[in-house]
Write a protein that holds these residues in place. Structure first.
Motif, PDB file in Angstrom:
ATOM      1  N   GLY A  65       5.942  -2.346  10.855  1.00 23.76           N
ATOM      2  CA  GLY A  65       6.724  -2.227   9.584  1.00 23.76           C
ATOM      3  C   GLY A  65       5.876  -1.706   8.304  1.00 23.76           C
ATOM      4  N   LEU A  66       5.238  -0.685   8.482  1.00 22.79           N
ATOM      5  CA  LEU A  66       4.180  -0.227   7.577  1.00 22.79           C
ATOM      6  C   LEU A  66       4.635  -0.261   5.891  1.00 22.79           C
ATOM      7  N   ARG A  67       5.998   0.122   6.130  1.00 24.54           N
ATOM      8  CA  ARG A  67       6.687   0.135   4.470  1.00 24.54           C
ATOM      9  C   ARG A  67       6.572  -1.271   4.212  1.00 24.54           C
ATOM     10  N   HIS A  68       6.695  -2.236   4.585  1.00 20.85           N
ATOM     11  CA  HIS A  68       6.609  -3.489   4.388  1.00 20.85           C
ATOM     12  C   HIS A  68       5.351  -4.335   4.583  1.00 20.85           C
ATOM     13  N   GLY A  69       4.367  -3.551   5.017  1.00 22.13           N
ATOM     14  CA  GLY A  69       3.036  -4.321   5.175  1.00 22.13           C
ATOM     15  C   GLY A  69       2.761  -4.888   6.084  1.00 22.13           C
ATOM     16  N   THR A  70       3.481  -4.521   7.444  1.00 18.41           N
ATOM     17  CA  THR A  70       3.183  -5.406   8.632  1.00 18.41           C
ATOM     18  C   THR A  70       2.687  -4.503   9.636  1.00 18.41           C
ATOM     19  N   VAL A  71       1.454  -4.854  10.259  1.00 14.78           N
ATOM     20  CA  VAL A  71       0.937  -4.221  11.494  1.00 14.78           C
ATOM     21  C   VAL A  71       0.714  -5.057  12.536  1.00 14.78           C
ATOM     22  N   THR A  72       1.181  -4.897  13.776  1.00 10.95           N
ATOM     23  CA  THR A  72       0.962  -5.939  14.934  1.00 10.95           C
ATOM     24  C   THR A  72      -0.313  -5.571  15.497  1.00 10.95           C
ATOM     25  N   VAL A  73      -1.137  -6.671  15.555  1.00 10.23           N
ATOM     26  CA  VAL A  73      -2.739  -6.436  16.053  1.00 10.23           C
ATOM     27  C   VAL A  73      -2.646  -6.983  17.491  1.00 10.23           C
ATOM     28  N   ARG A  74      -3.073  -6.257  18.335  1.00  6.69           N
ATOM     29  CA  ARG A  74      -3.044  -6.671  19.789  1.00  6.69           C
ATOM     30  C   ARG A  74      -4.374  -7.663  20.048  1.00  6.69           C
ATOM     31  N   THR A  75      -4.113  -8.777  20.692  1.00 12.59           N
ATOM     32  CA  THR A  75      -5.270  -9.626  20.961  1.00 12.59           C
ATOM     33  C   THR A  75      -5.074 -10.113  22.480  1.00 12.59           C
ATOM     34  N   GLU A  76      -6.086 -10.764  22.572  1.00 12.35           N
ATOM     35  CA  GLU A  76      -6.259 -11.447  24.207  1.00 12.35           C
ATOM     36  C   GLU A  76      -5.252 -12.258  24.482  1.00 12.35           C
ATOM     37  N   ASP A  77      -4.550 -13.149  23.332  1.00  8.59           N
ATOM     38  CA  ASP A  77      -3.472 -14.137  23.443  1.00  8.59           C
ATOM     39  C   ASP A  77      -2.123 -13.358  23.139  1.00  8.59           C
ATOM     40  N   GLY A  78      -2.113 -12.159  23.051  1.00  2.94           N
ATOM     41  CA  GLY A  78      -0.864 -11.376  22.739  1.00  2.94           C
ATOM     42  C   GLY A  78      -0.804 -10.906  21.248  1.00  2.94           C
ATOM     43  N   PRO A  79       0.263 -10.328  20.814  1.00  9.62           N
ATOM     44  CA  PRO A  79       0.442  -9.741  19.570  1.00  9.62           C
ATOM     45  C   PRO A  79       0.422 -10.654  18.309  1.00  9.62           C
ATOM     46  N   VAL A  80      -0.358 -10.351  17.304  1.00 13.98           N
ATOM     47  CA  VAL A  80      -0.271 -11.103  16.090  1.00 13.98           C
ATOM     48  C   VAL A  80       0.117 -10.121  14.947  1.00 13.98           C
ATOM     49  N   GLU A  81       1.370 -10.559  14.294  1.00 14.27           N
ATOM     50  CA  GLU A  81       1.705  -9.816  13.047  1.00 14.27           C
ATOM     51  C   GLU A  81       0.904 -10.005  11.974  1.00 14.27           C
ATOM     52  N   VAL A  82       0.281  -8.955  11.316  1.00 16.56           N
ATOM     53  CA  VAL A  82      -0.710  -9.026  10.163  1.00 16.56           C
ATOM     54  C   VAL A  82      -0.041  -8.612   8.963  1.00 16.56           C
ATOM     55  N   THR A  83       0.570  -9.427   7.916  1.00 19.29           N
ATOM     56  CA  THR A  83       1.178  -8.523   6.838  1.00 19.29           C
ATOM     57  C   THR A  83       0.298  -8.889   5.636  1.00 19.29           C
ATOM     58  N   THR A  84       0.285  -7.828   4.636  1.00 15.24           N
ATOM     59  CA  THR A  84      -0.023  -7.751   3.351  1.00 15.24           C
ATOM     60  C   THR A  84       0.623  -8.266   2.260  1.00 15.24           C
ATOM     61  N   PHE A  85      -0.343  -9.382   1.669  1.00 21.75           N
ATOM     62  CA  PHE A  85       0.586 -10.176   0.587  1.00 21.75           C
ATOM     63  C   PHE A  85       1.317  -9.020  -0.339  1.00 21.75           C
ATOM     64  N   ARG A  86       2.607  -9.783  -0.375  1.00 13.58           N
ATOM     65  CA  ARG A  86       3.482  -8.790  -1.092  1.00 13.58           C
ATOM     66  C   ARG A  86       4.182  -9.469  -1.992  1.00 13.58           C
ATOM     67  N   ARG A  87       4.955  -8.771  -3.034  1.00 16.22           N
ATOM     68  CA  ARG A  87       6.272  -9.029  -3.815  1.00 16.22           C
ATOM     69  C   ARG A  87       7.337  -8.207  -3.452  1.00 16.22           C
ATOM     70  N   GLU A  88       8.479  -8.545  -3.850  1.00 20.57           N
ATOM     71  CA  GLU A  88       9.744  -7.608  -3.326  1.00 20.57           C
ATOM     72  C   GLU A  88      10.762  -7.448  -4.539  1.00 20.57           C
ATOM     73  N   GLY A  89      11.121  -6.223  -4.279  1.00 16.62           N
ATOM     74  CA  GLY A  89      12.137  -5.856  -5.523  1.00 16.62           C
ATOM     75  C   GLY A  89      13.759  -6.273  -5.170  1.00 16.62           C
ATOM     76  N   ARG A  90      14.723  -5.623  -5.611  1.00 15.16           N
ATOM     77  CA  ARG A  90      15.910  -6.107  -5.208  1.00 15.16           C
ATOM     78  C   ARG A  90      16.386  -5.754  -3.748  1.00 15.16           C
ATOM     79  N   TYR A  91      17.409  -6.546  -3.239  1.00  7.30           N
ATOM     80  CA  TYR A  91      17.774  -6.439  -1.864  1.00  7.30           C
ATOM     81  C   TYR A  91      19.331  -5.770  -2.123  1.00  7.30           C
ATOM     82  N   THR A  92      19.553  -4.621  -2.260  1.00 11.06           N
ATOM     83  CA  THR A  92      20.943  -3.852  -2.629  1.00 11.06           C
ATOM     84  C   THR A  92      21.863  -4.048  -1.333  1.00 11.06           C
TER      85      THR A  92
END
Length: 202
Positions: A65-92
């Motif tokens: 989910g690059l638009r929302h800052g999320t990248v899934t990193v592959r590790t030996e123990d399975g995927p880890v979701e890494v997300t950039t600190f963010r603030r969010e706008g309106r949810y229309t």
């Protein structure tokens, strides 16, 4: 994190981000579960590293989910979701933010989250818990971060998540949160049947 059962692949992910000058913390549901003495089903990491930097540090990655800052990193123990600190706008659409702004502030990132028990991060120096999530865990309470009707108005799926967490953990809804669920219930019409079914099954 001393004494906590953090998988080696997750630790390696955190170590890489920190070694290259970035803040990085286990966050959300995995912290909640560890505090409850449960084994997390997965681990999420939040960081001040931008998505392109995460992809540079961990090739290959999955662009979840690059638009929302999320990248899934592959590790030996399975995927880890890494997300950039963010603030969010309106949810229309009552489901997803219209825009996202990346930030370097962990506190801003935690402030956008749904419930206090999911708004905690673990630092090497200890727990970051600005909204009293640990106390709510001890009291068996589901409480929104901030104003309940605002939280539910942003994402109507949170209505079902509140009920699911209460049922799974045998917790009660805090009074204001329960009132927010009742007031915002009609907004569930914005949630797909598939997501409703998924929450009910869980």
């Amino acid at each position: 994190m001393k004494g906590w059962p953090i998988p080696g692949g997750v630790r390696a992910c955190l170590d890489t981000l920190r070694r290259t000058g970035h803040a990085a913390y286990p966050v959300g549901g995995c912290v909640r579960d560890l505090l409850l003495g449960r084994t997390p089903g997965d681990f999420d990491v939040c960081t001040d590293a931008r998505p392109e930097r995460v992809m540079e540090l961990f090739p290959p990655t999955v662009h979840t989910g690059l638009r929302h800052g999320t990248v899934t990193v592959r590790t030996e123990d399975g995927p880890v979701e890494v997300t950039t600190f963010r603030r969010e706008g309106r949810y229309t659409d009552h489901r997803r933010p219209d825009r996202v702004e990346f930030t370097g502030d962990l506190g801003e990132d935690l402030a956008r989250r749904d419930f206090t028990i999911n708004a905690m991060a673990w630092e090497p120096s200890g727990l970051t818990d600005p909204f009293g999530g640990r106390a709510d865990l001890a009291a068996g309470v589901i409480r929104c971060v901030g104003e309940p009707e605002r939280r539910f108005g942003e994402d109507a799926l949170r209505l079902l998540r509140a009920l699911r967490f209460a049922a799974q953990l045998d917790f009660r809804l805090e009074e204001g949160t329960a009132a927010g669920v009742r007031a915002c219930a009609p907004q569930l019409a914005c949630v797909s049947r598939e997501r409703v079914a998924e929450e009910l099954k869980r």
